[in-house]
Design a protein around this motif. Structure first.
Motif, PDB file in Angstrom:
ATOM      1  N   PRO A  84       0.807  -1.222   0.000  1.00  0.00           N
ATOM      2  CA  PRO A  84       0.000   0.000   0.000  1.00  0.00           C
ATOM      3  C   PRO A  84       0.838   1.269   0.000  1.00  0.00           C
ATOM      4  CG  PRO A  84      -0.885  -1.599   1.568  1.00  0.00           C
ATOM      5  CD  PRO A  84       0.453  -2.117   1.126  1.00  0.00           C
ATOM      6  N   LEU A 130      -4.942  -9.097  -0.571  1.00  0.00           N
ATOM      7  CA  LEU A 130      -5.819  -8.321   0.302  1.00  0.00           C
ATOM      8  C   LEU A 130      -5.298  -6.901   0.483  1.00  0.00           C
ATOM      9  CD1 LEU A 130      -6.683 -11.014   2.995  1.00  0.00           C
ATOM     10  CD2 LEU A 130      -8.284  -9.960   1.387  1.00  0.00           C
ATOM     11  N   GLN A 131      -3.983  -6.742   0.564  1.00  0.00           N
ATOM     12  CA  GLN A 131      -3.410  -5.402   0.668  1.00  0.00           C
ATOM     13  C   GLN A 131      -3.699  -4.589  -0.597  1.00  0.00           C
ATOM     14  OE1 GLN A 131       0.751  -5.491   1.727  1.00  0.00           O
ATOM     15  NE2 GLN A 131       0.405  -6.787   3.522  1.00  0.00           N
ATOM     16  N   ARG A 181      -6.192  -5.122  -2.733  1.00  0.00           N
ATOM     17  CA  ARG A 181      -7.629  -4.875  -2.825  1.00  0.00           C
ATOM     18  C   ARG A 181      -8.065  -3.749  -1.897  1.00  0.00           C
ATOM     19  NH1 ARG A 181     -11.479  -8.922   0.008  1.00  0.00           N
ATOM     20  NH2 ARG A 181     -10.818  -7.520   1.696  1.00  0.00           N
ATOM     21  N   ASP A 182      -7.557  -3.761  -0.665  1.00  0.00           N
ATOM     22  CA  ASP A 182      -7.978  -2.738   0.287  1.00  0.00           C
ATOM     23  C   ASP A 182      -7.544  -1.351  -0.167  1.00  0.00           C
ATOM     24  OD1 ASP A 182      -9.116  -4.735   1.764  1.00  0.00           O
ATOM     25  OD2 ASP A 182      -7.557  -4.770   3.320  1.00  0.00           O
ATOM     26  N   TRP A 183      -6.328  -1.241  -0.698  1.00  0.00           N
ATOM     27  CA  TRP A 183      -5.898   0.072  -1.196  1.00  0.00           C
ATOM     28  C   TRP A 183      -6.732   0.469  -2.406  1.00  0.00           C
ATOM     29  CZ3 TRP A 183      -4.215   2.504  -5.545  1.00  0.00           C
ATOM     30  CH2 TRP A 183      -3.684   3.788  -5.374  1.00  0.00           C
ATOM     31  N   ASP A 196      -9.794  -0.396  -3.108  1.00  0.00           N
ATOM     32  CA  ASP A 196     -11.129  -0.015  -2.666  1.00  0.00           C
ATOM     33  C   ASP A 196     -11.161   1.416  -2.139  1.00  0.00           C
ATOM     34  OD1 ASP A 196     -12.118  -2.483  -3.356  1.00  0.00           O
ATOM     35  OD2 ASP A 196     -12.150  -3.271  -1.300  1.00  0.00           O
ATOM     36  N   ALA A 197     -10.074   1.827  -1.501  1.00  0.00           N
ATOM     37  CA  ALA A 197     -10.004   3.182  -0.944  1.00  0.00           C
ATOM     38  C   ALA A 197      -9.666   4.235  -1.999  1.00  0.00           C
ATOM     39  CB  ALA A 197      -8.969   3.228   0.178  1.00  0.00           C
TER      40      ALA A 197
END
Length: 436
Positions: free
Chosen positions: A130, A201-202, A204-206, A208-209
């Motif tokens: 990220p 997951l790292q 995807r989460d970034w 998504d944000a």
């Protein structure tokens, strides 16, 4: 007050004149007409006219008060142009090599270097994924993946026992079944994310944000090479990648990303055409169609590419784009890692419409010497993904070596293939955050 009023009216008139010049006397169309090339040419001319109008207001006798508003109109044109008129293969993005890598602990690295100076090439560390996206402008990463269907295959590092360190991997996920991420088993195993799913997951989460980000390209290298164990320490023997492991790779990616967040070969391929013909004759999607997406590319060729293509010559139903062979149906992405030796070929591949990845440096050599020959060739080649170990200046070797995309924010208009209206400021405004 009268003078101030006059200047305000003059500024308003300058803005109105700029609007008329840029739009040809008409309001900007709500969407592109059926002939997109004509609409894009019109918009490119509009951008140039906005910029000319802005320049005029900065001359003596102009109205500099109008410039902020003119810039706002110009920027709106630039963003709309990027979304509807710039294709994925018309930009150039910065990538990192071995994007998960953490330098081996000092006692281990110094011991390895005494055995063989080639281990100097492991003397670099990546930031967490990220942070690479957020602070270093990275839009292409590389993950090395090992199969571990039973779990625990890489959980014991016997070499650390020789150094008096705990040989047990600290992350419990290393003992669970699934694909693992590391560079070289038993020797170069420090990583910012231990498993493929953790890394994904790292990402995807970034993503998504930052739903307006330019596509993140993930290069996956599948590893199963056995390394020498000269002291008989009991090094792990990797599981060979075959059809089952390749299916697991797709399955793990799909367990993290919903289909709409992925850019896959099926989405790029045009019905009735091969994947190669689709990208060469029709073209890649526009930036507006792929913002917020993640795409996966296979680093390996040879037998692994053939296995991945089995029964799917155009990558039907697959997640990854293969490291293609030009002229074959699956060829859409190709890897050419030496931009000096392959400079002419890279330019030809870019001109024809393939996506190309190259490397600006390797094995810390450029950082140690400060030599920018390879870096400069990589950037000038037009390769779409320029991978480096140094997105920030070197601090270990005293050269300050660094690779950035000229004008990148974080990516730039491709020096070979970008259309006339491309401006870096329109590619990923506001760092990929939602439009305000």
């Amino acid at each position: 007050m009268r003078v101030r009023r006059s200047r305000d009216l003059g500024a308003m008139a300058a803005v109105a004149l700029g609007v008329l010049i840029a739009t040809g006397g008409h309001a900007e169309e709500a969407g592109p007409p059926p002939d997109r090339s004509a609409a894009c040419a019109l918009r490119a001319r509009g951008i140039a006219k906005w910029e000319a109008s802005i320049a005029r207001q900065l001359l003596p006798g102009g109205y500099p008060e109008a410039v902020p508003r003119l810039l706002a109109y110009r920027d709106r044109y630039v963003r709309r142009y990027a979304d509807s008129c710039i294709a994925l293969n018309q930009i150039q993005s910065l990538g990192t090599h071995n994007s998960y890598h953490v330098i081996p602990r000092p006692a281990l690295l110094s011991s390895l270097i005494r055995l063989d100076p080639q281990f100097l090439g492991w003397e670099y560390t990546r930031q967490p994924l990220p942070d690479q996206f957020e602070f270093e402008g990275i839009r292409q990463i590389e993950l090395d993946v090992f199969a571990d269907p039973a779990g625990g295959l890489f959980g014991f590092r016997p070499v650390l026992g020789l150094l008096g360190d705990d040989p047990i991997a600290p992350d419990p996920a290393m003992f669970e079944p699934g694909l693992k991420v590391l560079h070289v088993q038993d020797l170069d195993f420090e990583t910012t994310c231990s498993t493929l799913v953790q890394c994904l997951l790292q990402i995807r989460d970034w993503s998504d944000a930052h739903p307006r980000h330019l596509p993140i390209a993930v290069l996956v290298e599948l590893k199963d090479e056995v390394i020498p164990d000269p002291f008989q320490l009991g090094f792990a023997t990797p599981i060979p990648f075959g059809p089952a492991e390749l299916d697991l790779l797709d399955a793990e990616i799909l367990s993290v990303f919903p289909p709409e967040q992925l850019l896959t070969p099926d989405e790029v391929r045009v019905p009735g055409l091969t994947l190669e013909a689709s990208v060469l004759d029709v073209g890649w999607p526009t930036l507006g169609e792929v913002r917020g997406r993640v795409m996966f590319m296979m680093d390996n060729g040879g037998g692994l590419r053939i296995d991945y293509l089995a029964g799917r010559p155009n990558l039907e139903g697959r997640v990854l784009f293969t490291n293609g062979v030009p002229g074959e149906p699956d060829a859409a992405f190709v890897k050419r890692n030496d931009p000096v030796l392959d400079f002419g070929e890279i330019q030809d591949l870019v001109d024809r419409g393939y996506l190309v990845r190259t490397r600006a440096d390797a094995d810390t050599n450029e950082a140690r010497t400060g030599d920018t020959t390879r870096r400069d060739a990589a950037l000038a080649s037009g390769a779409h993904f320029v991978s480096t170990d140094y997105p920030t200046p070197d601090t270990l070797f005293g050269t300050g070596y660094q690779v950035t995309i000229p004008g990148g924010s974080p990516s730039a208009c491709n020096p070979l293939s970008a259309p006339a209206g491309c401006r870096p400021s329109g590619l990923e405004p506001d760092g990929g955050l939602p439009a305000q």
